[in-house]
Write a protein that holds these residues in place. Sequence first.
Motif, PDB file in Angstrom:
ATOM      1  N   PHE A 613       0.814  -1.221   0.000  1.00  0.00           N
ATOM      2  CA  PHE A 613       0.000   0.000   0.000  1.00  0.00           C
ATOM      3  C   PHE A 613       0.850   1.275   0.000  1.00  0.00           C
ATOM      4  O   PHE A 613       0.409   2.313   0.493  1.00  0.00           O
ATOM      5  N   LYS A 614       2.040   1.204  -0.562  1.00  0.00           N
ATOM      6  CA  LYS A 614       2.937   2.368  -0.530  1.00  0.00           C
ATOM      7  C   LYS A 614       2.434   3.520  -1.392  1.00  0.00           C
ATOM      8  O   LYS A 614       2.884   4.659  -1.233  1.00  0.00           O
ATOM      9  N   PHE A 615       1.507   3.232  -2.313  1.00  0.00           N
ATOM     10  CA  PHE A 615       0.951   4.312  -3.130  1.00  0.00           C
ATOM     11  C   PHE A 615      -0.326   4.898  -2.522  1.00  0.00           C
ATOM     12  O   PHE A 615      -0.920   5.812  -3.090  1.00  0.00           O
ATOM     13  N   GLU A 616      -0.733   4.370  -1.382  1.00  0.00           N
ATOM     14  CA  GLU A 616      -1.949   4.841  -0.726  1.00  0.00           C
ATOM     15  C   GLU A 616      -1.674   5.709   0.492  1.00  0.00           C
ATOM     16  O   GLU A 616      -2.394   6.666   0.761  1.00  0.00           O
ATOM     17  N   PHE A 617      -0.631   5.375   1.255  1.00  0.00           N
ATOM     18  CA  PHE A 617      -0.427   6.007   2.551  1.00  0.00           C
ATOM     19  C   PHE A 617       1.011   6.510   2.688  1.00  0.00           C
ATOM     20  O   PHE A 617       1.925   6.032   2.014  1.00  0.00           O
ATOM     21  N   PHE A 618       1.184   7.475   3.582  1.00  0.00           N
ATOM     22  CA  PHE A 618       2.499   8.011   3.888  1.00  0.00           C
ATOM     23  C   PHE A 618       3.041   7.304   5.126  1.00  0.00           C
ATOM     24  O   PHE A 618       2.434   7.365   6.194  1.00  0.00           O
ATOM     25  N   TYR A 619       4.171   6.639   4.957  1.00  0.00           N
ATOM     26  CA  TYR A 619       4.790   5.928   6.071  1.00  0.00           C
ATOM     27  C   TYR A 619       6.065   6.646   6.503  1.00  0.00           C
ATOM     28  O   TYR A 619       6.720   7.338   5.712  1.00  0.00           O
ATOM     29  N   ALA A 620       6.415   6.440   7.767  1.00  0.00           N
ATOM     30  CA  ALA A 620       7.709   6.902   8.249  1.00  0.00           C
ATOM     31  C   ALA A 620       8.806   6.065   7.595  1.00  0.00           C
ATOM     32  O   ALA A 620       8.546   4.968   7.094  1.00  0.00           O
ATOM     33  N   PRO A 621      10.061   6.557   7.580  1.00  0.00           N
ATOM     34  CA  PRO A 621      11.172   5.733   7.094  1.00  0.00           C
ATOM     35  C   PRO A 621      11.189   4.390   7.817  1.00  0.00           C
ATOM     36  O   PRO A 621      10.688   4.266   8.945  1.00  0.00           O
ATOM     37  N   THR A 622      11.800   3.386   7.194  1.00  0.00           N
ATOM     38  CA  THR A 622      11.682   2.001   7.651  1.00  0.00           C
ATOM     39  C   THR A 622      11.964   1.817   9.134  1.00  0.00           C
ATOM     40  O   THR A 622      11.168   1.201   9.870  1.00  0.00           O
ATOM     41  N   GLU A 623      13.097   2.332   9.599  1.00  0.00           N
ATOM     42  CA  GLU A 623      13.446   2.128  11.009  1.00  0.00           C
ATOM     43  C   GLU A 623      12.437   2.775  11.937  1.00  0.00           C
ATOM     44  O   GLU A 623      12.031   2.196  12.953  1.00  0.00           O
ATOM     45  N   GLU A 624      12.031   3.971  11.595  1.00  0.00           N
ATOM     46  CA  GLU A 624      11.033   4.666  12.418  1.00  0.00           C
ATOM     47  C   GLU A 624       9.697   3.945  12.365  1.00  0.00           C
ATOM     48  O   GLU A 624       8.995   3.814  13.383  1.00  0.00           O
ATOM     49  N   PHE A 625       9.340   3.448  11.185  1.00  0.00           N
ATOM     50  CA  PHE A 625       8.101   2.689  11.033  1.00  0.00           C
ATOM     51  C   PHE A 625       8.125   1.433  11.906  1.00  0.00           C
ATOM     52  O   PHE A 625       7.153   1.133  12.605  1.00  0.00           O
ATOM     53  N   HIS A 626       9.230   0.718  11.882  1.00  0.00           N
ATOM     54  CA  HIS A 626       9.345  -0.483  12.725  1.00  0.00           C
ATOM     55  C   HIS A 626       9.215  -0.135  14.207  1.00  0.00           C
ATOM     56  O   HIS A 626       8.587  -0.879  14.975  1.00  0.00           O
ATOM     57  N   GLN A 627       9.773   1.007  14.598  1.00  0.00           N
ATOM     58  CA  GLN A 627       9.663   1.413  15.993  1.00  0.00           C
ATOM     59  C   GLN A 627       8.218   1.754  16.346  1.00  0.00           C
ATOM     60  O   GLN A 627       7.747   1.457  17.455  1.00  0.00           O
ATOM     61  N   LEU A 722      -8.416   4.178  -6.995  1.00  0.00           N
ATOM     62  CA  LEU A 722      -8.035   2.896  -6.400  1.00  0.00           C
ATOM     63  C   LEU A 722      -7.379   1.997  -7.442  1.00  0.00           C
ATOM     64  O   LEU A 722      -6.323   1.388  -7.195  1.00  0.00           O
ATOM     65  N   PHE A 723      -7.975   1.910  -8.620  1.00  0.00           N
ATOM     66  CA  PHE A 723      -7.438   1.050  -9.668  1.00  0.00           C
ATOM     67  C   PHE A 723      -6.121   1.603 -10.218  1.00  0.00           C
ATOM     68  O   PHE A 723      -5.227   0.836 -10.592  1.00  0.00           O
ATOM     69  N   LYS A 724      -6.017   2.917 -10.241  1.00  0.00           N
ATOM     70  CA  LYS A 724      -4.766   3.519 -10.707  1.00  0.00           C
ATOM     71  C   LYS A 724      -3.615   3.158  -9.780  1.00  0.00           C
ATOM     72  O   LYS A 724      -2.512   2.809 -10.223  1.00  0.00           O
ATOM     73  N   ASN A 725      -3.841   3.235  -8.477  1.00  0.00           N
ATOM     74  CA  ASN A 725      -2.791   2.887  -7.524  1.00  0.00           C
ATOM     75  C   ASN A 725      -2.505   1.384  -7.526  1.00  0.00           C
ATOM     76  O   ASN A 725      -1.364   0.968  -7.312  1.00  0.00           O
ATOM     77  N   ALA A 726      -3.534   0.578  -7.764  1.00  0.00           N
ATOM     78  CA  ALA A 726      -3.305  -0.863  -7.891  1.00  0.00           C
ATOM     79  C   ALA A 726      -2.401  -1.138  -9.087  1.00  0.00           C
ATOM     80  O   ALA A 726      -1.487  -1.982  -9.017  1.00  0.00           O
ATOM     81  N   TYR A 727      -2.638  -0.431 -10.170  1.00  0.00           N
ATOM     82  CA  TYR A 727      -1.790  -0.590 -11.361  1.00  0.00           C
ATOM     83  C   TYR A 727      -0.346  -0.192 -11.047  1.00  0.00           C
ATOM     84  O   TYR A 727       0.602  -0.881 -11.432  1.00  0.00           O
ATOM     85  N   LYS A 728      -0.190   0.929 -10.321  1.00  0.00           N
ATOM     86  CA  LYS A 728       1.162   1.366  -9.963  1.00  0.00           C
ATOM     87  C   LYS A 728       1.874   0.311  -9.129  1.00  0.00           C
ATOM     88  O   LYS A 728       3.083   0.076  -9.295  1.00  0.00           O
ATOM     89  N   MET A 729       1.138  -0.312  -8.207  1.00  0.00           N
ATOM     90  CA  MET A 729       1.738  -1.355  -7.377  1.00  0.00           C
ATOM     91  C   MET A 729       2.224  -2.515  -8.235  1.00  0.00           C
ATOM     92  O   MET A 729       3.359  -2.995  -8.091  1.00  0.00           O
ATOM     93  N   LEU A 730       1.380  -2.971  -9.152  1.00  0.00           N
ATOM     94  CA  LEU A 730       1.765  -4.081 -10.024  1.00  0.00           C
ATOM     95  C   LEU A 730       2.893  -3.683 -10.964  1.00  0.00           C
ATOM     96  O   LEU A 730       3.798  -4.489 -11.247  1.00  0.00           O
ATOM     97  N   GLN A 731       2.861  -2.461 -11.420  1.00  0.00           N
ATOM     98  CA  GLN A 731       3.929  -1.975 -12.292  1.00  0.00           C
ATOM     99  C   GLN A 731       5.263  -1.930 -11.548  1.00  0.00           C
ATOM    100  O   GLN A 731       6.314  -2.270 -12.108  1.00  0.00           O
TER     101      GLN A 731
END
Length: 775
Positions: A613-627, A722-731
């Motif tokens: 879901f990286k094209f749907e939501f804003f996440y913190a950088p990996t280490e911060e996200f894991h924390q 929704l379908f556009k972001n699904a396409y981006k994920m598959l791409q």
Amino acid sequence: MTLEQFYDNKSPWPDRNNQKVLFILDARNSLDEEILRKWIEVHSDASAAFDAPQVVIDLKDERTGFDSGQLVMSLALPADTIIAPLRVNWSSDDNRGRLRYLVFGDPRKPSPRKGRKVLEEHPERVNLLAGAPDTMANLQARFQNQQGTDQTVSQEEFANFVARQAAVVLDLEERKLKGGRYKMPRHVAAALMASAEYNAELDALAEATGKSKDALMKEAAGYMEEMVSTPSSFWIDFYARFNNFCLGLGYEEDIVYDQAALEKTRTVVRNHPSILLWTHKTYLDGMVVPKVMYDNDFPMPHMFGGANLNFPILGHLLHRAGAIFIKRSFQDNELYKITLRHYIGYLMEKRFPMNWSFEGTRSRMGKLMPPRYGLLKYVMEACYYTGAENIHIIPVSISYDIIRDVEEYATEQTGRGKGAESLKWFVGYVRSLARPMGKVYMDIGEPVVLNKAPNPDDRLALSKIAFEVAVEANQVTPITLPSLVTMSLLGAAPKALTEAELVADLEALLAWAESRQLRISPDFDRAFGDHLEGPLGIMIDENIVTRYDEGPEVVYGIGLEQHPVASYYRNTVIHFFVNKAIIELALVKATEMPESWALEVFWREVDRMRDLFKFEFFYAPTEEFHQQIRDEMSLYSEDWETLVGQGAAGFGALLQNMTPLVAHVTLLTYTEAYSVVAAMLARKEAYDSLEEAECIADALTYGRQVYLQRRISSESSIGKLLFKNAYKMLQSRQLTEGGADDLKEKRLEVARELREMIRRIDVIRAIGVANSGSV
């Protein structure tokens, strides 16, 4: 006050030591000139009058220019001559723009006949202003510094410079009477045309393109005519009244905002180059920030807008209230880019705040859209080339209880086009606002501060800035009652909830949000359970929520045909719950694996869903996200890692502290939409490619089919974005381009993974429903 007292109130003469004085009289008409000359005369003696020539000039804006002929002749004076600008300021009983002023005239700009009557009957409404004086030598030095040493300049150019400086210092004095909201740029085009840096870039462009400098200047003047806003006190006032009118048609009068945060913003705007970037959900967003700024006596924020809104009447109003209309596309027009960059640089240097939607377009789904870099890039370029420092980018989240545009968005997402903006469209849109829609909320985030602007070629730095703004905007988006109501009822759908079940859900969601110190609307009524019908009334009237009261108990629900609309309001706060939803699904996955693998599977699944879901939501950088994941799990149990390793038994122990469960109401829509596209792609042969436009068009029809077959739960899972972001994920996984034979199996695997994820979401939903209510 008598006329004698009026003139005796203060002297127009600057302090001088046997120096000549040149008065510049900013006079619109003969009465202004007469008043200013009389003012000088009252405070003069014979010798003083001999040493004080007077030049009358109407300091209009650069569109009409001003006649500097007299001033050119008068500037052949000694270097120590003091130049003293004077102006008459007329006030009215009601210093606000009114429509009748367009017909009968603005009392702040009276005709000589009306002015004489005011002077005789209400001299207190007439103010004599003396701008800060300066010597001829100082002005010449500043002019030369602005022009650069390599330019040959005429006396007329120097006279224009002096006139512009006179306008500036008089405006400063006038704002002491009228307020900071009337700080506005004057003579911008003339200042840009005279800028040494701008001329140097045009010289280089002329050499590169073979065009003459004069031709480029003429073309640039046309661009400035189009883009440079020409604000005035009247139109700023009128626009404020217009904003109040439009917002007041459907919303409560007072916008909900934090006064302390606003005062902090005032300090930032006053002392630093500033940009206010706001979230965009409706056309009304562009009215909210100016309204709050105006009501709190802020300098008028310049607002960027697309040229599509520059149609008759509305375009005229916005242009004179601070709007900067720019072309939709100008990538290949170097002169346009240079002109826009210098205009922006000028505004930043002069501390005129700018504001626009950093998403670039209205969010059709409620959640934050990916940032658009275009305008931000040009603003950062301007800051870079002008050497601006301590640039403050202030995120602003604008929210509403109910949004009139949402019905339109739901229709658009089914594949129907959006109507073109026009005056007829705008009138219809304004009329449609006349229905109760609750409150408007404006929340201000912590500024993203840049010591200096990044290099214009550094795209990574630009994306990082936009990402930080987006994260902060999400962080300060308030949780409102409509967002929680739709979240609860969507989680229960198609089941309806009794009033007691709905209140229990809302209390659980609110308690979870409070324990995480999330932003909750300051006027959120914690006693909503005592008078639930009030907050729900508007939503019921808008047919977002259904209410059935003919049985023994009152029940609330959301009709299947209203899921796309209700999902919009749920999505405004969905970002707060995404990490928890990921945790819930990762735990279900972990419990289905051997206990020795459970913890490893948990983390692998957390990262897989983050990527999905990286094209749907804003996440913190990996280490911060894991924390963040660890911190959330620790709230369920300090010994959570051990419990995860115990499989189903450990999951059961964690569940006791995991209320509310949210995976089904948070991620089901996105997972179902992605599954539609993945299933459609899996039907193709390995050598077949899939283009984005074809994907979206086909997914809209196929999605409708699988919904009718009830293989997806609601129409909210059918949508172009929704379908556009699904396409981006598959791409991004290199699955959309035809290739080797094993590509078909990879496509099938993604489709299977998504179906499996829907199954685990159903598990969470079943647990949640079994535990009472929906979440």
